[in-house]
Design an enzyme around this catalytic site. Structure first.
Site, PDB file in Angstrom:
ATOM      1  N   TYR A  71       1.207  -1.272   0.283  1.00  0.00           N
ATOM      2  CA  TYR A  71      -0.130  -0.024   0.061  1.00  0.00           C
ATOM      3  C   TYR A  71       1.210   1.074   0.032  1.00  0.00           C
ATOM      4  CZ  TYR A  71      -3.643   3.720   1.321  1.00  0.00           C
ATOM      5  OH  TYR A  71      -4.397   4.868   1.462  1.00  0.00           O
ATOM      6  N   LYS A 131       0.949   4.220  -2.734  1.00  0.00           N
ATOM      7  CA  LYS A 131       0.674   5.776  -2.194  1.00  0.00           C
ATOM      8  C   LYS A 131       2.310   6.628  -2.869  1.00  0.00           C
ATOM      9  CE  LYS A 131      -3.632   5.739  -1.546  1.00  0.00           C
ATOM     10  NZ  LYS A 131      -4.461   6.421  -2.568  1.00  0.00           N
ATOM     11  N   THR A 174     -12.511   5.218   6.641  1.00  0.00           N
ATOM     12  CA  THR A 174     -13.154   4.251   5.406  1.00  0.00           C
ATOM     13  C   THR A 174     -12.669   2.979   5.276  1.00  0.00           C
ATOM     14  OG1 THR A 174     -11.308   5.217   4.358  1.00  0.00           O
ATOM     15  CG2 THR A 174     -12.872   6.731   4.258  1.00  0.00           C
TER      16      THR A 174
END
Length: 283
Positions: free
Chosen positions: A167, A171, A201
């Site tokens: 991840y 990014k 989220t």
């Protein structure tokens, strides 16, 4: 928001993307909301219309970012129907599953969805962006990019997979793409990346156990996506304020290297054509 501005928001079916569309779809703004499937798009449309969004100002686009062919088809369809895009918000993303997942294109899923797909989409919409006096790209990044590194010899984590590392790499790559757009893509006049905050989220597991309301992050993204908002070109924002990106994100050699790799992975036919031309001309 200037009259009849056209803004494309990816990952608009839920979470940050959905609420960003709600905040942008006011006045005379035209918003193109992306969803992964036709069913998801239909449900998103009903929710948005039910929340008060004017159906005359809402358009839908569909593509599953785990298939680059679908990304290309969506970009071509948007460009044909809407020759001018004022702002592109690359928001769609995934936190990743517990284990390593490979797409049909052969890429690790997080890297493809969070980086390669928005890279391809942006490149294919260059002409539509160039037709706008604004021509802005907003990349939804993460503060975790600072702890990431580009695993140059194993971008797809074949040898050792770690969800958090995958991840963070994705990014970081997206933040590097922001830098690259300002240096290598004159058709895009402005590009920024933003960490919208630690929000409640599906991405929360990477940050904390508790997040702020998603509407807070949507306000941050919507503000940067407003053509009337002046931005620091090439900048990284932490919330509403400019912040310092990682050193890798602005390293010219690393940015150049990632651009070339990304082009090769998403435009294999262009790469072949260039090589053949170089062999033929000796240039």
């Amino acid at each position: 928001m200037p009259e009849n501005s056209v803004v494309l928001v990816t990952g608009a079916a839920e979470g940050l993307g959905y609420h960003t569309v709600r905040q942008l779809a006011v006045g005379s703004t035209i918003v193109i909301a992306h969803a992964r499937s036709g069913d998801e798009a239909a449900q998103t449309r009903e929710r948005l219309l039910g929340s008060g969004v004017d159906e005359r100002r809402l358009h839908l686009a569909v593509a599953d970012f785990t298939e680059l062919r679908q990304v290309a088809d969506m970009a071509n369809a948007i460009a044909a129907a809407c020759p001018r895009i004022d702002v592109l918000v690359n928001n769609a993303g995934t936190a990743g599953a517990g284990g390593r997942t490979v797409t049909a294109d052969g890429h690790e899923q997080v890297f493809q969805v969070n980086y390669l797909a928005p890279y391809l989409l942006t490149r294919l919409l260059e002409d539509a962006l160039a037709a706008s006096p604004v021509s802005r790209v907003v990349n939804v990044s993460s503060s975790l990019h600072r702890g990431g590194r580009i695993n140059w010899n194993d971008l797809n984590f074949k040898r050792r997979y770690h969800r958090g590392a995958a991840y963070a790499q994705s990014k970081l790559a997206l933040t590097m793409f922001t830098t690259a757009l300002t240096e290598r893509c004159p058709k895009v006049r402005e590009a920024v990346s933003v960490h919208p905050g630690i929000l409640a989220t599906g991405m929360l597991a990477h940050y904390s156990f508790r997040g702020r309301p998603v509407t807070d992050g949507a306000e941050v993204v919507a503000r940067l996506a407003d053509p009337g908002t002046r931005v620091f070109n090439g900048g990284y924002y932490d919330g509403r304020l400019p912040a310092k990106a990682s050193s890798t994100a602005v390293d010219p050699d690393a940015v150049e290297r990632l651009w070339r790799i990304s082009e090769k992975l998403t435009f294999p036919e262009k790469r072949r054509a260039r090589v053949e031309n170089e062999l033929r001309t000796g240039v």
